[in-house]
Design an enzyme around this catalytic site. Structure first.
Site, mmCIF file in Angstrom:
data_model
loop_
_atom_site.group_PDB
_atom_site.id
_atom_site.type_symbol
_atom_site.label_atom_id
_atom_site.label_comp_id
_atom_site.label_asym_id
_atom_site.label_seq_id
_atom_site.Cartn_x
_atom_site.Cartn_y
_atom_site.Cartn_z
ATOM 1 C CB SER A 154 6.526 -5.081 -0.840
ATOM 2 O OG SER A 154 6.423 -4.739 0.624
ATOM 3 C CG ASP A 176 2.542 -9.313 4.141
ATOM 4 O OD1 ASP A 176 3.199 -10.608 4.431
ATOM 5 O OD2 ASP A 176 3.104 -8.585 4.536
ATOM 6 N N GLY A 177 1.315 -11.949 5.612
ATOM 7 C CA GLY A 177 1.364 -12.469 6.750
ATOM 8 C C GLY A 177 1.281 -13.932 7.045
ATOM 9 C CG ASN A 202 8.054 -12.790 -1.174
ATOM 10 O OD1 ASN A 202 7.688 -13.028 -2.293
ATOM 11 N ND2 ASN A 202 9.150 -12.734 -0.487
ATOM 12 C CD1 TRP A 203 13.186 -14.563 -6.440
ATOM 13 C CD2 TRP A 203 13.957 -16.601 -6.430
ATOM 14 N NE1 TRP A 203 12.891 -15.415 -7.762
ATOM 15 C CE2 TRP A 203 12.902 -16.599 -7.194
ATOM 16 C CE3 TRP A 203 13.427 -17.729 -6.611
ATOM 17 C CZ2 TRP A 203 12.142 -17.502 -7.939
ATOM 18 C CZ3 TRP A 203 12.885 -19.012 -6.567
ATOM 19 C CH2 TRP A 203 12.461 -18.864 -7.717
HETATM 20 C C1 IPE Z 1 5.294 -9.806 -0.355
HETATM 21 O O1 IPE Z 1 4.618 -9.404 1.494
HETATM 22 C C2 IPE Z 1 5.064 -9.802 -1.484
HETATM 23 C C3 IPE Z 1 4.292 -11.075 -1.207
HETATM 24 C C4 IPE Z 1 3.034 -11.188 -0.576
HETATM 25 C C5 IPE Z 1 4.357 -12.381 -1.966
HETATM 26 P P1 IPE Z 1 6.904 -9.365 1.762
HETATM 27 O O2 IPE Z 1 6.287 -10.127 3.178
HETATM 28 O O3 IPE Z 1 7.617 -10.315 0.762
HETATM 29 O O4 IPE Z 1 7.185 -7.743 1.245
HETATM 30 P P2 IPE Z 1 7.872 -7.430 2.594
HETATM 31 O O5 IPE Z 1 9.647 -7.559 2.998
HETATM 32 O O6 IPE Z 1 7.043 -7.148 4.546
HETATM 33 O O7 IPE Z 1 8.118 -5.926 1.843
HETATM 34 C C1 IPE Z 2 3.770 -13.833 2.431
HETATM 35 O O1 IPE Z 2 3.626 -13.914 3.984
HETATM 36 C C2 IPE Z 2 3.634 -14.985 1.712
HETATM 37 C C3 IPE Z 2 5.053 -14.111 0.440
HETATM 38 C C4 IPE Z 2 5.690 -13.677 1.179
HETATM 39 C C5 IPE Z 2 5.513 -15.838 -0.390
HETATM 40 P P1 IPE Z 2 4.955 -13.932 4.100
HETATM 41 O O2 IPE Z 2 5.887 -14.679 4.169
HETATM 42 O O3 IPE Z 2 5.893 -12.866 3.825
HETATM 43 O O4 IPE Z 2 4.250 -13.661 5.817
HETATM 44 P P2 IPE Z 2 5.073 -12.482 7.316
HETATM 45 O O5 IPE Z 2 5.559 -11.738 6.589
HETATM 46 O O6 IPE Z 2 6.995 -13.295 7.556
HETATM 47 O O7 IPE Z 2 4.164 -12.572 8.473
HETATM 48 MG MG MG Z 3 5.963 -10.678 4.504
#
Ligand code: IPE
Ligand code: IPE
Ligand code: MG
Length: 239
Positions: free
Chosen positions: A190, A14-15, A62-63
Site C-alpha cells: 500500500s 491496518d484494520g 486515504n483522501w
Molecule cells: C494502509 O492501509 C495505510 C495505513 C495504514 C495508513 P489502507 O487500509 O489504506 O490500505 P489498502 O487500501 O488496504 O491498500
Molecule cells: C488503518 O485502518 C488506518 C488508516 C488507513 C488510516 P483502516 O481504516 O484501513 O481499517 P480497515 O482496513 O478498513 O479495517
Molecule cells: Mg485498511
C-alpha cells in the site's frame, strides 16, 4: 545465528475499520482505539533495543475516504501530537514525520513542527509518523529536488547515486527498516517505504491493529530473528 533485534521497524497499522465494524462501532472509534494501541506499544517497547519506529498513519490514497472519516483521523492526529507536546518534559521520544505535510491544515503543520523541534535532541525511541505519505509521492518529490539541483549547477548527473537518492527522501538520515509489520492480513505494501524496504523482512499478522500488543511485537521480532537474510548472496558454507 539469529539476527539482532531490528533497529528500525516500520508498521502498517491496518484494520481499525474492521475492528470497529466487528464491535458495531463507528469507524472513527476504531481509529481512536488504534491511536491508543500505538501509544501503549511505544511505551512498552522502551528498552527493547528498537531505535526507530515508522508508523503509517495516513496515506496519500486515504483522501479517497469520506470527509467524516478523514476529519476524524486528522482530529486524532492533532490530539496525540498535542498530547506528546504537553508530555514532552516527561517523555524521551524523538518525533519526526514523513509525507507531504503541506496538504494538512496549517495548525496541524504548526503543531507537528513544534513537536519535532522540542523533541529533536531526545535520545529515546525515534518515532516517525507517516502522514499524507505515499512512497511514490516521496520519490517524485526527491526526483524534483535532485533535478532542481542539477539545473542549478549544484550537482552533475553522474553525482546521482542510490545514496544521494536516499538522502533526498523524507526519511533521509534514518536507516532502512530491517522489519516491516502489517496487521490485518493484507498481503500488500500500500505504497509504504517502497525504496527503503528493498531488503526489509515482512511480517504479516491477522491481528487487527487495535488488538496489537507488545507480545505481538515480540513475536514479530522473534520471527525476524529467525529469517535467513541473504541480500542476494549465500549464507551456507560453500562446498
Ligand atoms: C494502509 O492501509 C495505510 C495505513 C495504514 C495508513 P489502507 O487500509 O489504506 O490500505 P489498502 O487500501 O488496504 O491498500
Ligand atoms: C488503518 O485502518 C488506518 C488508516 C488507513 C488510516 P483502516 O481504516 O484501513 O481499517 P480497515 O482496513 O478498513 O479495517
Ligand atoms: Mg485498511
Amino acid at each position: 545465528m539469529a539476527n539482532a533485534v531490528p533497529k528500525h521497524i516500520g508498521i502498517i497499522m491496518d484494520g481499525n475499520g474492521r475492528w470497529a465494524k466487528k464491535k458495531h462501532l463507528p469507524r472513527v472509534l476504531g481509529h481512536q482505539q488504534g491511536a491508543k494501541t500505538l501509544d501503549k506499544l511505544l511505551n512498552d517497547a522502551r528498552g527493547m533495543g528498537v531505535e526507530h519506529i515508522t508508523v503509517y498513519a495516513f496515506s496519500t490514497e486515504n483522501w479517497k475516504r469520506t470527509e467524516d472519516e478523514i476529519s476524524g483521523i486528522m482530529g486524532i492526529l492533532r490530539e496525540y501530537i498535542n498530547k506528546y507536546f504537553r508530555d514532552y518534559a516527561n517523555s524521551d521520544f524523538r518525533v519526526d514525520s514523513v509525507g507531504d505535510l503541506t496538504a494538512l491544515t496549517e495548525d496541524l503543520q504548526r503543531d507537528i513542527a513544534r513537536l519535532k523541534e522540542v523533541s529533536k535532541d531526545r535520545t529515546g525511541i525515534h518515532l516517525t509518523i507517516a502522514m499524507n505519505y505515499g512512497s511514490r509521492d516521496e520519490i517524485k518529490r526527491a526526483v524534483q529536488k535532485i533535478a532542481q539541483e542539477v539545473k542549478d549547477g549544484k550537482l552533475e548527473v553522474s553525482d546521482i547515486t542510490e545514496e544521494l537518492i536516499s538522502d533526498h527522501l523524507d526519511s533521509a538520515g534514518t536507516p532502512d527498516p530491517e522489519l516491516i509489520i502489517r496487521t490485518s492480513g493484507e498481503l500488500r505494501t500500500s505504497n509504504f517505504l517502497l525504496w527503503q524496504s528493498a531488503y526489509s523482512e515482512y511480517y504479516i499478522t491477522d491481528k487487527l491493529w487495535p488488538d496489537f500488543t507488545i507480545d505481538d511485537l515480540k513475536d514479530a521480532i522473534k520471527a525476524y530473528q529467525n529469517r535467513d537474510r541473504r541480500f542476494g548472496g549465500r549464507n551456507e558454507v560453500s562446498k
